[in-house]
Structures are given as C-alpha cells and as structure tokens.
Design a protein around this motif. Structure first.
Motif, PDB file in Angstrom:
ATOM      1  N   GLN A  30      -6.526   3.604  -1.267  1.00 26.61           N
ATOM      2  CA  GLN A  30      -5.719   3.157  -0.139  1.00 26.61           C
ATOM      3  C   GLN A  30      -5.786   1.639   0.020  1.00 26.61           C
ATOM      4  N   MET A  33      -3.756   0.063  -2.773  1.00 22.43           N
ATOM      5  CA  MET A  33      -2.314   0.280  -2.645  1.00 22.43           C
ATOM      6  C   MET A  33      -1.731  -0.427  -1.416  1.00 22.43           C
ATOM      7  N   ASN A  34      -2.560  -0.716  -0.436  1.00 24.69           N
ATOM      8  CA  ASN A  34      -2.093  -1.435   0.751  1.00 24.69           C
ATOM      9  C   ASN A  34      -1.705  -2.877   0.441  1.00 24.69           C
ATOM     10  N   THR A  39       0.190   1.955   3.524  1.00 24.24           N
ATOM     11  CA  THR A  39       0.290   3.344   3.080  1.00 24.24           C
ATOM     12  C   THR A  39       0.248   4.261   4.290  1.00 24.24           C
ATOM     13  N   VAL A  42      -2.783   8.900   1.562  1.00 27.76           N
ATOM     14  CA  VAL A  42      -3.370   8.674   0.243  1.00 27.76           C
ATOM     15  C   VAL A  42      -4.311   9.831  -0.070  1.00 27.76           C
ATOM     16  N   VAL A  54       0.237   8.756  -3.271  1.00 32.26           N
ATOM     17  CA  VAL A  54       0.318   7.780  -2.188  1.00 32.26           C
ATOM     18  C   VAL A  54       1.711   7.869  -1.569  1.00 32.26           C
ATOM     19  N   TYR A  56       4.403   6.101   1.271  1.00 33.42           N
ATOM     20  CA  TYR A  56       4.760   4.928   2.053  1.00 33.42           C
ATOM     21  C   TYR A  56       5.809   5.318   3.098  1.00 33.42           C
TER      22      TYR A  56
END
Length: 85
Positions: A30, A33-34, A39, A42, A54, A56
């Motif tokens: 997370q 990916m942030n 996000t 996750v 993941v 969005y």
C-alpha cells in the motif's frame, strides 16, 4: 481472516501486481502503491509466489499507477503492474 472488498471496485479501478518479494505485507505494498495516488483497497495473495491486488478510486488513477509503478522496486523485487483481467 477478513473478506476481500476488492469486488466493490470496477475492474478498471484495479491493478494486478506481480513479482512481490517473499514476506511482503499489504501495508508495505500500500505504501509503495500510494506513490501514484491514494489506494482504496490493497491485498497480498499467495504463499510462495505472491501477487497483489490494488484498487484506486478511478480508472484514471489505476492506469496512472500501472504506467508509473511498473518496474519499480519494492523490497529488492521489481514489480509487474498490469490491468486487472
């Protein structure tokens, strides 16, 4: 274990992540990916071969995450980010 909330999101809002290093947690994924956008959900799946899911808030954010985070390194492993199929 909790139930996955991934199905609450449209496939266009989801990103498949492969190549995760052994022991990677959902919180680590997370945080990584942030970098591309906030996000909404996750999860890390698998035992020996880990993959991530993941979600969005929009399809645009998911597409941007794939473009900007594919090939980036988390815990020494190069991530594969792709559209959800």
């Amino acid at each position: 274990k909790g139930k996955s909330n991934l199905k609450r999101f449209e496939p266009e809002q989801r990103v498949w992540v492969g190549g995760l290093a052994e022991g990677t947690t959902w919180k680590e994924l997370q945080e990584h990916m942030n970098q591309s956008g906030a996000t909404k959900w996750v999860e890390v799946r698998g035992w020996k071969t880990l993959t991530g899911a993941v979600a969005y808030g929009s399809a645009e954010e998911a597409t941007a995450a794939i473009a900007s985070l594919h090939g980036t390194v988390l815990k020494g492993a190069a991530l594969q980010c792709d559209a959800w199929e």
